[in-house]
Write an enzyme that holds these catalytic residues in place. Structure first.
Site, mmCIF file in Angstrom:
data_model
loop_
_atom_site.group_PDB
_atom_site.id
_atom_site.type_symbol
_atom_site.label_atom_id
_atom_site.label_comp_id
_atom_site.label_asym_id
_atom_site.label_seq_id
_atom_site.Cartn_x
_atom_site.Cartn_y
_atom_site.Cartn_z
ATOM 1 C CB SER A 106 -0.935 0.001 1.203
ATOM 2 O OG SER A 106 -0.198 0.179 2.388
ATOM 3 C CB VAL A 150 0.412 5.075 3.917
ATOM 4 C CG1 VAL A 150 0.966 5.623 5.227
ATOM 5 C CG2 VAL A 150 -0.564 6.079 3.313
ATOM 6 C CB CYS A 151 2.715 0.186 4.074
ATOM 7 S SG CYS A 151 1.201 0.057 5.048
ATOM 8 C CB THR A 152 5.227 2.094 -0.375
ATOM 9 O OG1 THR A 152 4.550 0.901 -0.759
ATOM 10 C CG2 THR A 152 6.425 2.318 -1.280
ATOM 11 C CG PHE A 171 8.533 -0.603 5.697
ATOM 12 C CD1 PHE A 171 9.291 -1.135 6.726
ATOM 13 C CD2 PHE A 171 7.157 -0.718 5.769
ATOM 14 C CE1 PHE A 171 8.698 -1.782 7.807
ATOM 15 C CE2 PHE A 171 6.548 -1.362 6.835
ATOM 16 C CZ PHE A 171 7.315 -1.894 7.853
#
Lengths: 155, 177
Positions: free
Chosen positions: A43, A45-47, A50
């Site tokens: 997704s 935002v998660c990209t 990290f």
């Protein structure tokens, strides 16, 4: 559901590493661990999250902290996610039984059935030294907040 | 920057790359030359004539060309061509490999040997890293990230944001209803 608070001992839990091995409360002993709960591999935002943490991973390591990403994704998805970004932060799967570890830490988002965006730092004694949870899973904590948390835990 | 704990919003530095209306509200614009959203933000800020200080937020995990393009822009800056080079990068993000960087440098009349030496130099790498780490300490979570008037704005600035800073929105999208 509220996130586990500083001063509380880490609960009993079992997550799965990318090698299929169990990762439990015992694995928190002896070091500083940052559990990065996130909703979904790949997704947007998660990209972002990290990519940012990877940029300063050496700084986390330099402070004696080990980061792990935790989500309800299956391990293969987590591994593909990390590899697609060149991220070397370890991934732990809460896929089956789904979300049980995330719930134990107070980091599960019931409305959509995912790990919510949350951070938990534990010390060598397996006690929580700092925690953070977003108002909703779309709120992304900057790397600065983790460094604040590590500093607060060391104080 | 060694300390990555939360820092105050950034303010203008002497060595920032600055352009736009010096009387306007300063926007510290953290961006990456490989990021399409940054290109849109760059175009909107430029068209608005906004007072902008450009800083690098070049994440290695974002794109393998993020760092090389940032360093190339700093090498162009050493020859007084930061903004011309930045504009040229954002104008065509489909061509960001080394031969494309040399072509841009040639088109701008830069000394290619100096450009190549500088873009691989430790001071340039340190400058880019300094910017990126300062962004992260200030709480940046994505690209682009804009800091203005003590507030932070993630993502592409829209017309309302520009208006709050006192700038016209030159590429205003007409309402459909």
């Amino acid at each position: 559901m509220s996130i586990i608070a500083p001063g509380e001992g880490a609960p009993e839990f079992t997550l799965k590493t990318d090698q299929g091995e169990p990762f439990t409360r015992e694995d928190l002993a002896g070091g500083t661990t940052v559990l990065v709960f996130y909703p979904a591999a790949f997704s947007s935002v998660c990209t972002d999250q990290f990519q940012i943490y990877q940029e300063v991973l050496e700084d986390f390591t330099g402070q004696g902290a080990t980061l792990y990403g935790v989500s309800c994704d299956q391990s293969d998805s987590q591994t593909a996610f990390a590899q697609s970004l060149g991220v070397t932060i370890g991934m732990l799967s809460d896929f089956e039984p789904k979300g049980r570890a995330s719930r134990a830490f107070g980091a599960y988002f019931e409305p959509t059935g995912v790990s919510t965006r949350a951070l938990v730092i534990t010390g060598p004694d397996q006690v929580v030294t700092w925690s953070w949870i977003g108002e909703h899973p779309g709120v992304l904590p900057g790397a600065n907040l983790i460094f604040d948390g590590l500093s607060a835990g060391a104080a | 920057m060694k300390d990555l704990r939360s820092a105050a919003p950034p303010t203008l530095r002497e060595d920032d790359h600055v352009r736009g209306d010096p009387g306007g509200e300063l926007v510290v614009f953290y961006a990456d030359f490989t990021c399409p959203r940054c290109a849109v933000a760059h175009d909107r800020l430029t068209a608005a004539g906004a007072h902008v200080a450009f800083r690098h937020m070049a994440l290695r995990a974002k794109d393998e060309r993020a760092l090389p393009t940032a360093c190339a822009a700093e090498a162009a800056a050493a020859q007084g061509a930061f903004w011309a080079f930045a504009d040229a990068l954002y104008a065509d993000q489909g061509h960001l490999d080394d031969p494309h960087l040399w072509a841009r440098a040639r088109a701008l009349g830069l000394d290619i040997d100096g450009f190549d030496r500088d873009r691989r130099s430790p001071p340039v790498a340190a400058r880019v890293q300094r910017d990126t780490r300062a962004a992260l300490a200030a709480g940046a979570t994505t690209t682009p990230m804009l800091f203005a008037g003590g507030a932070v704005h993630p993502g592409v600035p829209d017309g309302d944001y520009l208006a709050r800073l006192g700038y016209d929105d030159p590429v205003r999208i007409p309402k459909t209803s």
